[in-house]
Design an enzyme around this catalytic site. Structure first.
Site, mmCIF file in Angstrom:
data_model
loop_
_atom_site.group_PDB
_atom_site.id
_atom_site.type_symbol
_atom_site.label_atom_id
_atom_site.label_comp_id
_atom_site.label_asym_id
_atom_site.label_seq_id
_atom_site.Cartn_x
_atom_site.Cartn_y
_atom_site.Cartn_z
ATOM 1 N N LYS A 9 0.849 -1.188 0.000
ATOM 2 C CA LYS A 9 0.000 0.000 0.000
ATOM 3 C C LYS A 9 0.887 1.240 0.000
ATOM 4 O O LYS A 9 1.996 1.148 0.557
ATOM 5 C CB LYS A 9 -0.966 0.030 1.177
ATOM 6 C CG LYS A 9 -0.420 -0.303 2.566
ATOM 7 C CD LYS A 9 0.713 0.426 3.222
ATOM 8 C CE LYS A 9 0.710 1.893 3.390
ATOM 9 N NZ LYS A 9 1.979 2.394 4.043
ATOM 10 N N TYR A 57 -4.386 4.404 6.222
ATOM 11 C CA TYR A 57 -4.921 3.469 7.224
ATOM 12 C C TYR A 57 -6.253 3.984 7.784
ATOM 13 O O TYR A 57 -7.150 3.204 8.083
ATOM 14 C CB TYR A 57 -3.926 3.271 8.374
ATOM 15 C CG TYR A 57 -2.756 2.387 8.007
ATOM 16 C CD1 TYR A 57 -2.865 0.995 8.070
ATOM 17 C CD2 TYR A 57 -1.555 2.926 7.581
ATOM 18 C CE1 TYR A 57 -1.808 0.177 7.735
ATOM 19 C CE2 TYR A 57 -0.478 2.116 7.241
ATOM 20 C CZ TYR A 57 -0.613 0.742 7.314
ATOM 21 O OH TYR A 57 0.436 -0.074 6.972
HETATM 22 P P1 NAD Z 1 12.510 1.332 2.098
HETATM 23 O O1 NAD Z 1 13.085 2.620 1.627
HETATM 24 O O2 NAD Z 1 13.006 0.768 3.379
HETATM 25 O O3 NAD Z 1 12.705 0.207 0.975
HETATM 26 C C1 NAD Z 1 12.439 0.458 -0.378
HETATM 27 C C2 NAD Z 1 13.259 -0.489 -1.223
HETATM 28 O O4 NAD Z 1 13.022 -0.168 -2.597
HETATM 29 C C3 NAD Z 1 14.772 -0.354 -0.960
HETATM 30 O O5 NAD Z 1 15.348 -1.628 -0.883
HETATM 31 C C4 NAD Z 1 15.277 0.374 -2.203
HETATM 32 O O6 NAD Z 1 16.604 0.015 -2.543
HETATM 33 C C5 NAD Z 1 14.300 -0.112 -3.262
HETATM 34 N N1 NAD Z 1 14.191 0.774 -4.415
HETATM 35 C C6 NAD Z 1 14.079 0.349 -5.677
HETATM 36 N N2 NAD Z 1 14.066 1.371 -6.538
HETATM 37 C C7 NAD Z 1 14.174 2.487 -5.797
HETATM 38 C C8 NAD Z 1 14.221 3.873 -6.119
HETATM 39 N N3 NAD Z 1 14.137 4.305 -7.385
HETATM 40 N N4 NAD Z 1 14.322 4.738 -5.097
HETATM 41 C C9 NAD Z 1 14.376 4.340 -3.826
HETATM 42 N N5 NAD Z 1 14.350 3.026 -3.468
HETATM 43 C C10 NAD Z 1 14.248 2.116 -4.440
HETATM 44 O O7 NAD Z 1 10.929 1.532 2.138
HETATM 45 P P2 NAD Z 1 9.882 0.595 2.862
HETATM 46 O O8 NAD Z 1 9.589 1.153 4.186
HETATM 47 O O9 NAD Z 1 10.334 -0.809 2.779
HETATM 48 O O10 NAD Z 1 8.571 0.843 1.963
HETATM 49 C C11 NAD Z 1 8.382 0.180 0.727
HETATM 50 C C12 NAD Z 1 6.878 0.055 0.448
HETATM 51 O O11 NAD Z 1 6.281 -0.707 1.487
HETATM 52 C C13 NAD Z 1 6.118 1.370 0.389
HETATM 53 O O12 NAD Z 1 5.129 1.309 -0.608
HETATM 54 C C14 NAD Z 1 5.481 1.477 1.761
HETATM 55 O O13 NAD Z 1 4.280 2.225 1.773
HETATM 56 C C15 NAD Z 1 5.201 0.023 2.064
HETATM 57 N N6 NAD Z 1 5.172 -0.258 3.509
HETATM 58 C C16 NAD Z 1 4.116 -0.933 4.010
HETATM 59 C C17 NAD Z 1 4.055 -1.213 5.366
HETATM 60 C C18 NAD Z 1 2.901 -2.004 5.930
HETATM 61 O O14 NAD Z 1 2.786 -2.104 7.138
HETATM 62 N N7 NAD Z 1 2.051 -2.588 5.096
HETATM 63 C C19 NAD Z 1 5.065 -0.787 6.209
HETATM 64 C C20 NAD Z 1 6.158 -0.114 5.670
HETATM 65 C C21 NAD Z 1 6.191 0.140 4.311
#
Ligand code: NAD
Length: 371
Positions: free
Chosen positions: A138, A223
């Site tokens: 999401k 949320y």
């Molecule tokens: P994060 O920054 O920790 O991880 C993102 C990943 O994407 C990294 O490994 C990064 O290297 C990669 N990536 C690939 N292409 C990229 C680019 N062009 N720029 C930046 N990063 C790039 O982020 P996250 O917290 O893991 O969030 C990722 C997704 O998960 C988002 O859509 C977020 O909303 C969702 N999320 C959901 C929950 C949940 O509880 N459902 C919790 C946290 C995050």
């Protein structure tokens, strides 16, 4: 340990499991059996090995019906690390250039897209074209038009599209939904959703409109939107919204810091919500009906979730949200199971339509009708 006993412990641990598993038949189960679970398993590749991807991978270790078998990442060192940690063979590792080749990989059934929001659209469509089921984090996209294109692409490719709404499998949440559906709270009149946290590093992608599609609303306000829909059990017909910004340098044009919004529902029920990147300790749902109420705080964090209703505290045991989510999503994909609260692509588009309307209402100051 992937045994039938572990599986049963997981599903019988909480009272929510029974109404939630309508096709589960205890008569067919030998409760004393320690035989390994030998039913179908969803073999999943994670795309985006960041903070949430790591959490999902860890949680999947104790899933029964889902198993991590592949990775997609732009960082070779992370791939190596994950290969060692999760025993992933070289042939199941891809990067962002070559992951279309996953179509030839018989060890991967589904790809879980866990990358920055604005990338989901193209990545999900590429996965669908490769003939694999998709789970997408999401918000599924950065607007409803993109979300609908993803739904259409998955339909055309005949693959399932699910959105990572982990709260749709959380026991206390489901108990409140059950109570509302059973009429135990009476006619629903009001929902309040307060969702936010104080965001740090100003250089992160979450504060970059091109990658995030917005600010707090896309990340955490969603949320409250989603919660208002599954708690009230209706789709909103209008929204109003007001935005405030205390730090226009950190929260640039198109990156919302704080938005207060209101939703109106066909029955006359109303919701009042707050989405913010500027306050901590803001994770609360309140649902009010003519006969009772439900209150959750924390309501959407990783848990333990705390909840009480007019008849007392909910005592369902804490579950690791992502472990249960992956088991349930495997059952949806492999067995066509119907979850109590939907997690399909259409569900994701509904939230995005509301977000589009909230942004329009905040910009114009006018009430926006939703079709
Ligand atoms: P994060 O920054 O920790 O991880 C993102 C990943 O994407 C990294 O490994 C990064 O290297 C990669 N990536 C690939 N292409 C990229 C680019 N062009 N720029 C930046 N990063 C790039 O982020 P996250 O917290 O893991 O969030 C990722 C997704 O998960 C988002 O859509 C977020 O909303 C969702 N999320 C959901 C929950 C949940 O509880 N459902 C919790 C946290 C995050």
């Amino acid at each position: 340990m992937n045994t039938r006993r572990v599986f049963l412990q997981k599903i019988t641990a909480s009272a929510f499991a029974l109404p939630f598993m309508p096709d589960f038949n205890f008569e067919n189960v030998n409760l004393s059996s320690d035989a390994p679970y030998d039913g179908p398993v969803l073999r999943v590749a994670i795309m985006g090995l960041g903070s949430y991807g790591s959490r999902v991978a860890e949680a999947m270790l104790t899933s029964t019906m889902a198993k991590l078998t592949g990775v997609i990442s732009g960082t070779p060192s992370k791939i190596k690390e994950w290969q060692t940690k999760y025993n992933i063979p070289e042939k199941n590792c891809y990067n962002y250039e070559n992951f279309d080749d996953i179509k030839n990989n018989k060890d991967i059934d589904a790809v879980y897209v866990i990358t920055p929001n604005a990338l989901h659209h193209d990545q999900v469509i590429r996965v669908a074209k490769a003939g694999k089921h998709v789970i997408c984090e999401k918000p599924m996209a950065i607007n409803a038009t993109e979300g609908q294109e993803m739904v259409d692409a998955c339909k055309k490719a005949n693959v399932k599209l699910l959105v990572g709404y982990r709260m749709h499998f959380e026991p206390k949440t489901l108990e409140i939904v059950r109570m509302r559906k059973a009429g135990e709270l009476g006619k629903i009149l009001f929902f309040q959703g307060l969702c936010g946290f104080k965001i740090g590093d100003p250089t992160q992608w979450r504060l970059n409109k091109a990658l995030a599609g917005g600010g707090a609303m896309m990340d955490i306000g969603i949320y409250a939107i989603n919660g208002s829909r599954y708690m009230i059990g209706e789709e909103p017909i209008w929204v109003t919204a007001e935005e405030t910004k205390t730090d226009p340098i950190k929260f640039k044009e198109g990156v919302d810091e704080t938005i207060m919004f209101q939703l109106g529902f066909p029955s006359g029920a109303v919701a009042s919500c707050l989405s913010t990147y500027n306050m901590n300790n803001l994770d609360r749902f309140f649902l009010n009906g003519e006969k009772g109420f439900a209150e959750m705080q924390p309501s959407t964090g990783y848990g333990p979730i705390k909840a009480r209703t007019n008849i007392g505290e909910l005592t369902h045991p804490h579950v690791t949200h992502q472990t249960v989510q992956m088991d349930e999503m495997a059952a949806i994909i492999l067995q066509g199971k119907q979850p109590m609260v939907p997690v399909d692509g259409e569900e994701g588009v509904r939230d995005l339509k509301i977000i589009d309307a909230i942004f329009a209402a905040a910009k114009t100051g006018k009430k926006v009708e939703l079709k």
